[in-house]
Design an enzyme around this catalytic site. Sequence first.
Site, PDB file in Angstrom:
ATOM      1  N   CYS A  62       0.830  -1.206   0.000  1.00  0.00           N
ATOM      2  CA  CYS A  62       0.000   0.000   0.000  1.00  0.00           C
ATOM      3  C   CYS A  62       0.862   1.252   0.000  1.00  0.00           C
ATOM      4  CB  CYS A  62      -0.910   0.002   1.227  1.00  0.00           C
ATOM      5  SG  CYS A  62      -1.980   1.450   1.385  1.00  0.00           S
ATOM      6  N   CYS A  68       0.159   5.719   7.361  1.00  0.00           N
ATOM      7  CA  CYS A  68      -1.056   5.188   7.987  1.00  0.00           C
ATOM      8  C   CYS A  68      -0.683   4.217   9.097  1.00  0.00           C
ATOM      9  CB  CYS A  68      -1.893   4.491   6.917  1.00  0.00           C
ATOM     10  SG  CYS A  68      -3.272   3.542   7.552  1.00  0.00           S
ATOM     11  N   CYS A 145      -6.744   0.788   0.010  1.00  0.00           N
ATOM     12  CA  CYS A 145      -6.555  -0.036   1.207  1.00  0.00           C
ATOM     13  C   CYS A 145      -6.573  -1.497   0.779  1.00  0.00           C
ATOM     14  CB  CYS A 145      -7.637   0.225   2.255  1.00  0.00           C
ATOM     15  SG  CYS A 145      -7.414  -0.771   3.756  1.00  0.00           S
ATOM     16  N   GLN A 245     -17.345 -10.404  13.189  1.00  0.00           N
ATOM     17  CA  GLN A 245     -15.981 -10.776  12.836  1.00  0.00           C
ATOM     18  C   GLN A 245     -15.545  -9.990  11.605  1.00  0.00           C
ATOM     19  OE1 GLN A 245     -14.093 -12.505  14.724  1.00  0.00           O
ATOM     20  NE2 GLN A 245     -15.468 -13.719  15.998  1.00  0.00           N
ATOM     21  N   PHE A 272     -21.184 -15.542  25.348  1.00  0.00           N
ATOM     22  CA  PHE A 272     -20.788 -14.329  24.636  1.00  0.00           C
ATOM     23  C   PHE A 272     -21.180 -14.493  23.162  1.00  0.00           C
ATOM     24  CE2 PHE A 272     -17.761 -15.184  28.060  1.00  0.00           C
ATOM     25  CZ  PHE A 272     -17.827 -14.028  28.819  1.00  0.00           C
ATOM     26  N   GLU A 292     -25.805 -13.842  26.033  1.00  0.00           N
ATOM     27  CA  GLU A 292     -25.171 -12.602  25.577  1.00  0.00           C
ATOM     28  C   GLU A 292     -25.690 -11.453  26.413  1.00  0.00           C
ATOM     29  OE1 GLU A 292     -23.537  -9.425  23.924  1.00  0.00           O
ATOM     30  OE2 GLU A 292     -22.886 -11.460  23.369  1.00  0.00           O
ATOM     31  N   ASP A 340     -16.605 -17.090  23.294  1.00  0.00           N
ATOM     32  CA  ASP A 340     -15.820 -16.145  22.492  1.00  0.00           C
ATOM     33  C   ASP A 340     -15.955 -14.760  23.119  1.00  0.00           C
ATOM     34  OD1 ASP A 340     -14.443 -14.761  20.562  1.00  0.00           O
ATOM     35  OD2 ASP A 340     -15.984 -14.921  19.024  1.00  0.00           O
ATOM     36  N   CYS A 366      -9.415 -13.299  20.854  1.00  0.00           N
ATOM     37  CA  CYS A 366      -8.673 -12.331  20.038  1.00  0.00           C
ATOM     38  C   CYS A 366      -7.493 -11.751  20.809  1.00  0.00           C
ATOM     39  CB  CYS A 366      -9.604 -11.203  19.577  1.00  0.00           C
ATOM     40  SG  CYS A 366     -10.328 -10.258  20.936  1.00  0.00           S
TER      41      CYS A 366
END
Length: 413
Positions: A62, A68, A145, A245, A272, A292, A340, A366
Site C-alpha cells: 500500500c 497510515c 486499502c 468478525q 458471549f 449474551e 468467544d 482475540c
Amino acid sequence: MSARFTIDRLGAQGDGVANTESGQVFIPFTLAGEVVTAARERDRATLMAVLEKSPLRIEPACRHFGDCGGCAVQHLEDGAYRAWKRDKVVHVLKGARIECEVDDLVPCAPHTRRRVSFSARRTDTGLALGFNRHLSSQIVPLEECPVAVPQIVGALDMLRELGTLICATPKPFHMTVTVTAFGLDVAASDSGRMGERQRQIASNFVVHHGLARLSVDGEIIIEPKKPMVLFGTAAVPVPPGSFLQATEPAEQTMADLVGQHLARAKKVADLFAGCGSFALRLAAKSEVHAVEGEAAALAALDRGFRFATGLKRVTSEKRDLFRRPLTFKELNAFDGLVFDPPRAGAEDQCRQIARSDVPLVAAVSCNPVTFARDLAILLAGGYRLKKVTPIDQFLWSPHVEAVALLEKPKKRR
C-alpha cells in the site's frame, strides 16, 4: 536528533526492538537485523533511514504504509510474517506453561475485511477520511486499502461525501462501514447532533447511493434495506455498531473448527454469543442456548433463527457473564460449549466451566494473553487441550485470533 540503531528482533506490536545501553527502543517499520537511523524520544524512535536492509524486507502493498497506522508489518516477507504471528500465540502459551500442539497460522488474504472503522474530520479542504497516523491523532486520508474488500475501497469518495453531510462537529469522529447482503451499513459515532434539514439531506443521499442503513450514535437515521449477514443458512439483521468478525473467511474457519469439535454434542451453550455467528451454525446439528449481554444482539440472533429453516431449537438469555457467569451446575445441562469473549477474556466464567462436567469445550479469543490465562484455568480443572489454531483476520497488524479445542474425560463412577 537521530542516532544509529541495530534492530535485534520484531516486537509483539510489530515494532523493531533495538537493545541499547539505556534500555530497549521501539522503532516502527523496521525488521530484525537491520541497521537504521532514527530520532529517539525515550523508549520510542521515528525511523529516518534504513542503512542495512533485512533480506526479509519486501515492498509494501500500500502507498500509505509508513504514514497510515492501520498496518504494522506490510514490509515483512509473507512466510516470516506468518511465523511471527503464530509465534505470538506459542510464546504466551509457553509463558503460561501450557504445552500443546499449535497449528500453522490460518492466513488472511488481502481485500477480505468486510468491516472497517474509519477516522474522519472536517478540514478546510474537505473531509479527511482514513486511519490515524502511527501513535497519533492525525488522520491519513486514504486513496486505497489492500486490506478492505473492494466494495468499501470503491466507495471511499462516496463515504467522504456522506461524512461531510452528517458532520456536525469540528472534532474527529468515526464511521464504521460494514458490507452486508443488501449494501453498505454505515454507523457514525461522535459526529455531532444533526438538524432536521441535515438528516433529510443525508437520508436522500443514502437512498440515492443504495446504502442499506445510516445510523449515528446508535440511532437509525434511515434504513432503506435491512443490513443482513449470513451465519450458515440464517440471515441475521445486525444492529447498528454490533460486533461482527472482521472477515468472512476467518469467521468461517473458526465456525468450522468449533462445529467439528462439538459435532457429537446434542445440547450446546454459546457464551458471549453476539448476533449468533456460532450459535446459528451449530443449530444445524445441535440444540443451542445462546447467552449474551447485549439485548440488540440477542434480538437479531432470535430473528435470524425464527426466519431460518432446518435448524434445531435455539434459546437465548440476556446475561452479563462478567458479573454473573453461568454456574457449573447450570453448565452441566450441556454436553458442548463454546465461548468467544471480548479481549478481557472470561476468567470468572472459565472458573465455572473448569468445575463443570461439560465434555467438549471450544475457546475462541482475540487476545493471546487472556487466552492463555483462561486455558490454564480450564486445564487446572481437568480439561485436556487437543490443539490450538491461530487465525489471522487482521492482515499486517499485530492482532491474532486463536481457537482451542478441549475435552474433559468422563468421571469414573
